[in-house]
Design a protein around this motif. Structure first.
Motif, PDB file in Angstrom:
ATOM      1  N   ASP A 121       0.861  -1.178   0.000  1.00 57.46           N
ATOM      2  CA  ASP A 121       0.000   0.000   0.000  1.00 57.46           C
ATOM      3  C   ASP A 121       0.897   1.228   0.000  1.00 57.46           C
ATOM      4  N   ASN A 123       0.333   5.528  -0.265  1.00 60.73           N
ATOM      5  CA  ASN A 123      -0.610   6.630  -0.368  1.00 60.73           C
ATOM      6  C   ASN A 123       0.160   7.944  -0.481  1.00 60.73           C
ATOM      7  N   SER A 169      -7.855   5.367  -5.954  1.00 69.39           N
ATOM      8  CA  SER A 169      -6.990   4.209  -5.736  1.00 69.39           C
ATOM      9  C   SER A 169      -6.897   3.374  -7.005  1.00 69.39           C
ATOM     10  N   VAL A 171      -4.677  -0.325  -8.504  1.00 63.86           N
ATOM     11  CA  VAL A 171      -3.787  -1.449  -8.225  1.00 63.86           C
ATOM     12  C   VAL A 171      -2.829  -1.578  -9.408  1.00 63.86           C
ATOM     13  N   MET A 179       0.855  -3.371  -6.104  1.00 64.56           N
ATOM     14  CA  MET A 179       0.868  -2.223  -5.198  1.00 64.56           C
ATOM     15  C   MET A 179      -0.435  -1.450  -5.362  1.00 64.56           C
ATOM     16  N   LYS A 180      -1.110  -1.256  -4.252  1.00 61.44           N
ATOM     17  CA  LYS A 180      -2.309  -0.427  -4.261  1.00 61.44           C
ATOM     18  C   LYS A 180      -1.884   1.021  -4.044  1.00 61.44           C
ATOM     19  N   THR A 182      -2.733   4.922  -3.877  1.00 65.46           N
ATOM     20  CA  THR A 182      -3.815   5.886  -3.651  1.00 65.46           C
ATOM     21  C   THR A 182      -3.251   7.290  -3.799  1.00 65.46           C
ATOM     22  N   PRO A 227      -6.334  -2.193   7.043  1.00 64.88           N
ATOM     23  CA  PRO A 227      -6.179  -1.352   5.838  1.00 64.88           C
ATOM     24  C   PRO A 227      -5.423  -0.067   6.179  1.00 64.88           C
ATOM     25  N   ASP A 228      -4.420   0.215   5.396  1.00 66.77           N
ATOM     26  CA  ASP A 228      -3.570   1.376   5.655  1.00 66.77           C
ATOM     27  C   ASP A 228      -3.939   2.496   4.693  1.00 66.77           C
ATOM     28  N   THR A 229      -4.650   3.490   5.201  1.00 67.94           N
ATOM     29  CA  THR A 229      -5.008   4.665   4.401  1.00 67.94           C
ATOM     30  C   THR A 229      -4.217   5.900   4.825  1.00 67.94           C
ATOM     31  N   HIS A 232       1.458   8.524   3.318  1.00 62.27           N
ATOM     32  CA  HIS A 232       2.878   8.227   3.484  1.00 62.27           C
ATOM     33  C   HIS A 232       3.773   9.343   2.963  1.00 62.27           C
ATOM     34  N   LYS A 372       7.163   4.784   4.339  1.00 56.88           N
ATOM     35  CA  LYS A 372       6.124   4.078   5.085  1.00 56.88           C
ATOM     36  C   LYS A 372       6.545   3.848   6.529  1.00 56.88           C
TER      37      LYS A 372
END
Length: 407
Positions: A121, A123, A169, A171, A179-180, A182, A227-229, A232, A372
């Motif tokens: 993840d 962001n 978002s 993928v 890697m997702k 966002t 879930p990591d929102t 970063h 991260k």
């Protein structure tokens, strides 16, 4: 007088035949051949303590079990299956086959496989005035249409002039790694006549993501993977005025530098000459230092001298003077990303034209994981400690409350 036979041609004495169950050691075996007593379950020619053991074996009985895996009944009073089971041998049809290399460094491969299955993840938030090419730069960074326009925004649609938060978002997959990504956009930032407190919606959004993660952590029944929102990285776009930072730039970075990793960049740097760009970068660095603004990578987070040496080079190159473009042009027989002007083509990935390549290398290749980790270990922990001290600890929440907060 009898003839004397030279020693080199004398007949050798007869050697008794070996028992059928004892053979020569294999080329890979570090042990000498065993006596006849081993195969039949009786006393061995050598006691277990006298059998050589290769360096690195943990227990002598393990090595012995591995050595006599060819139909051996028992060694030293222990079953052969027990002795050889821990040595990494696999018996099939009376034979012995090694499973492969065994070492503590194999944990790296184990971690890689698990991480590839779980995915990543990341962001990233982009902040700056409208028209600075924020969406285009992000598309160029990840070589995909990940900007908010790809999520249903028409090119002729009017962008709102109030500070809003829009997260899109996607993928991305490359080389089997998912890697997702966002992208959080902030349309309308700094576009008003009165920009007082225009950073508050952004600051609120960042803290809301920390709060959501914290509530998941203190829940009695936690998810296997939360879930990591959390944001970063925040790429802050500086207007290429060529003079100095605006008061809004200084105020925004000063207020948010302790909550998120800020990476300042000079947008559309092709509007300045090389000399103007160097002078503007030096002036921006001095103003950031004078205002006590900390941008990523922070000096106090350097773990060792190697990190300090690498990060010092990055800090000296900041803010990156970048150019973004999702259009390709033919240059010297090659297709390159660039911006076409009246006097030529500005190549986005050419270090002589702009510093986009440095930004992409820094953001994706070398420091993505560190971004991260700093978010989790520094910024989130700071927020978590503050929240727990204010309320005397958060009470566990039910699954219904968690579902409502996610909505």
């Amino acid at each position: 007088m009898s003839d004397v036979i030279p020693p080199e041609v004398r007949p050798k004495p007869a050697v008794p035949a070996k028992p059928p169950n004892v053979g020569a050691p294999s080329p890979s075996s570090p042990f000498p051949p065993q006596g006849p007593g081993i195969g039949g379950g009786g006393a061995s020619a050598l006691p277990p303590s006298a059998i050589p053991v290769p360096i690195g074996s943990h227990v002598t009985s393990h090595a012995v079990g591995h050595n006599v895996g060819h139909g051996v009944g028992h060694v030293g009073g222990l079953p052969a299956a027990h002795n050889g089971g821990h040595a990494g041998s696999h018996r099939s049809g009376g034979g012995s086959t090694l499973l492969g290399y065994i070492g503590i460094d194999t944990i790296i491969e184990q971690m890689r496989k698990k991480t590839m299955k779980a995915g990543f993840d990341f962001n990233v938030m982009v902040v700056g005035n409208s028209g600075l090419g924020k969406s285009t730069l992000v598309n160029t960074l990840f070589k995909s249409q990940v900007s908010r326009r790809s999520a249903g925004w028409a090119r002729d649609e009017k962008i709102p002039k109030t500070v809003e938060i829009k997260a899109v978002s996607h993928v991305l997959e490359e080389g089997g790694v998912k890697m997702k990504l966002t992208v959080i956009d902030t349309p309308g930032f700094g576009d008003q006549i009165n920009n007082d407190n225009c950073w508050e919606p952004i600051f609120k959004y960042i803290n809301e993501q920390y709060e959501k993660f914290l509530k998941e952590e203190v829940n009695i029944t936690r998810k296997k993977r939360i879930p990591d929102t959390r944001v970063h990285c925040c790429i802050y776009f500086i207007t290429p005025t060529g003079h100095s930072l605006r008061p809004l730039d200084i105020e925004f970075m000063k207020r948010l530098s302790h909550s998120v990793n800020i990476i300042p960049v000079i947008a559309k740097s092709d509007t300045m000459t090389i000399e103007e760009r160097l002078e503007f970068k030096q002036r921006v660095r001095k103003e950031l230092e004078k205002g006590g603004i900390e941008f990523y990578p922070q000096k106090e987070f350097d773990e060792d001298m190697e990190d300090k040496s690498d990060n010092d080079k990055i800090r000296e190159a900041m803010p990156f003077a970048v150019v973004g473009s999702d259009k390709e042009y033919q240059v010297n027989g090659k297709r390159v990303l660039g911006r076409k002007t009246a006097w030529g083509i500005v190549e986005v990935e050419n270090p002589n034209h702009c510093e986009f390549a440095l930004l992409r290398d820094f953001l994706i290749r070398s420091h993505l994981q560190d971004l991260k980790e700093v978010t989790h270990n520094i910024h989130y922990e700071t927020y978590r400690a503050k929240r727990l001290n204010e309320n005397g600890g958060l009470h566990p929440i039910s699954s219904n409350d968690t579902q409502e907060s996610n909505l």
